[in-house]
Design a protein around this motif. Structure first.
Motif, mmCIF file in Angstrom:
data_model
loop_
_atom_site.group_PDB
_atom_site.id
_atom_site.type_symbol
_atom_site.label_atom_id
_atom_site.label_comp_id
_atom_site.label_asym_id
_atom_site.label_seq_id
_atom_site.Cartn_x
_atom_site.Cartn_y
_atom_site.Cartn_z
ATOM 1 N N GLU A 135 13.454 8.861 -8.866
ATOM 2 C CA GLU A 135 13.257 8.765 -7.416
ATOM 3 C C GLU A 135 14.503 9.083 -6.608
ATOM 4 N N ASP A 136 15.682 8.752 -7.138
ATOM 5 C CA ASP A 136 16.879 9.081 -6.339
ATOM 6 C C ASP A 136 17.049 10.603 -6.253
ATOM 7 N N HIS B 134 14.528 11.805 -3.622
ATOM 8 C CA HIS B 134 15.027 11.575 -2.249
ATOM 9 C C HIS B 134 15.972 12.720 -1.853
ATOM 10 N N ILE C 81 1.827 8.366 1.919
ATOM 11 C CA ILE C 81 3.169 7.931 1.498
ATOM 12 C C ILE C 81 4.012 9.180 1.189
ATOM 13 N N THR D 287 0.125 10.201 -1.839
ATOM 14 C CA THR D 287 0.648 11.099 -0.787
ATOM 15 C C THR D 287 -0.474 11.598 0.119
ATOM 16 N N GLU E 109 7.643 5.731 -8.627
ATOM 17 C CA GLU E 109 7.765 4.365 -9.161
ATOM 18 C C GLU E 109 6.453 3.593 -9.012
ATOM 19 N N GLU E 110 5.767 3.796 -7.884
ATOM 20 C CA GLU E 110 4.459 3.140 -7.693
ATOM 21 C C GLU E 110 3.490 3.587 -8.791
ATOM 22 N N ASP F 23 8.560 11.490 -2.011
ATOM 23 C CA ASP F 23 9.727 10.989 -2.751
ATOM 24 C C ASP F 23 9.654 9.478 -2.972
ATOM 25 N N GLU F 24 8.519 8.868 -2.597
ATOM 26 C CA GLU F 24 8.396 7.412 -2.763
ATOM 27 C C GLU F 24 7.215 6.995 -3.635
ATOM 28 N N VAL F 25 6.613 7.938 -4.351
ATOM 29 C CA VAL F 25 5.385 7.595 -5.075
ATOM 30 C C VAL F 25 5.548 7.471 -6.596
ATOM 31 N N LYS G 279 14.046 15.894 -1.241
ATOM 32 C CA LYS G 279 13.306 15.800 0.028
ATOM 33 C C LYS G 279 14.244 16.097 1.209
ATOM 34 N N GLU H 74 -0.090 9.605 -7.966
ATOM 35 C CA GLU H 74 0.911 10.151 -7.038
ATOM 36 C C GLU H 74 0.249 10.998 -5.957
#
Ligand SMILES: [Zn+2]
Ligand SMILES: [Zn+2]
Length: 238
Positions: free
Chosen positions: A164-165, A168, A94, A89, A101-102, A97-99, A171, A85
């Motif tokens: 993640e939701d 988001h 990235i 970032t 799940e990856e 708030d988008e890392v 953020k 993570e």
């Protein structure tokens, strides 16, 4: 004897058990089921497998403990998750708030050599972008933002729930680990922090229960609610 390589599914469970342990919540099948949003029979079966493979033991009261090998595997997967993570970032740019799940996908497939390279690439960073220590045991105690009284100075420490939701939402609110400010409103609906630069950041009360902070004056510390582990969006009243 523990098998040398845990499966992806086993690693997911070991990771969840580690999170329970960190949050000082009882390591039980019920809490694992709650956290992973899986049925009791599904969890029961996998807990049995982890026990047979030598990663955990179960006491007569059903409380789970790691074996040395299980703890080693759990710490490894959690460390890789947080490192990935931070790499995504800081090095790849990235948004934080988008890392998550990856990292969930990549954490199982990483060689020690890649881990070493990534660690070198993130420089001095000691936590994931959500405030969790990369090295096990380095966790700083905090209190839920929701418990803090109006007028107290706060420093945002970490987001306990990395769905993640929810990330988001956080953020969008402007709240992030490391941010300093004053708690200017705390009602059953909403908690507001006024940042040092004058910006107002508000979150719902139930989200504020998942945000750990250092506060002055500080409310007494308490163990997180098991409900906070439930990753569903509906929990947060949005
Ligand atoms: Zn994460
Ligand atoms: Zn994280």
């Amino acid at each position: 004897m523990a098998t040398e390589h845990a499966t992806v599914a086993e690693e997911e469970y070991l990771q969840t058990l580690f999170w329970l342990q960190e949050a000082k919540l009882p390591m039980t099948g019920a809490n694992v089921a709650r956290a992973m949003q899986l049925s009791a029979p599904t969890v029961h079966e996998m807990i049995g497998r982890l026990e047979r493979d030598g990663y955990i033991t179960r006491a007569s009261d059903k409380v789970i403990s790691f074996t040395p090998s299980g703890l080693d595997h759990a710490e490894g997967v959690v460390r890789r998750h947080r490192l990935i993570e931070r790499f995504l970032t800081d090095v790849l740019g990235i948004p934080w708030d988008e890392v998550h799940e990856e990292a969930e996908r990549l954490e199982h497939a990483m060689s020690p050599v890649l881990e070493e390279r990534m660690l070198a690439a993130i420089g001095d960073a000691k936590t994931c972008p959500h405030g969790h220590p990369i090295v096990a045991g380095a966790r700083i105690d905090g209190v839920p933002l929701a418990d803090v009284a109006e007028g107290a100075k706060v420093t945002i420490l970490r987001f306990e729930n990395e769905a993640e939701d929810l990330l988001h939402y956080l953020k969008e609110s402007g709240i992030e680990p490391g941010l300093k400010g004053t708690l200017t409103a705390n009602s059953p609906e909403q908690v507001t922090v006024t940042c040092e630069d004058g910006q107002l950041c508000s979150v719902t009360f139930s989200v504020a229960e998942t945000v750990s902070v250092i506060a002055d004056p500080s409310p007494p510390s308490r163990i997180a609610l098991p409900e906070q582990l439930v990753l569903a969006r509906e929990r947060y009243g949005r």
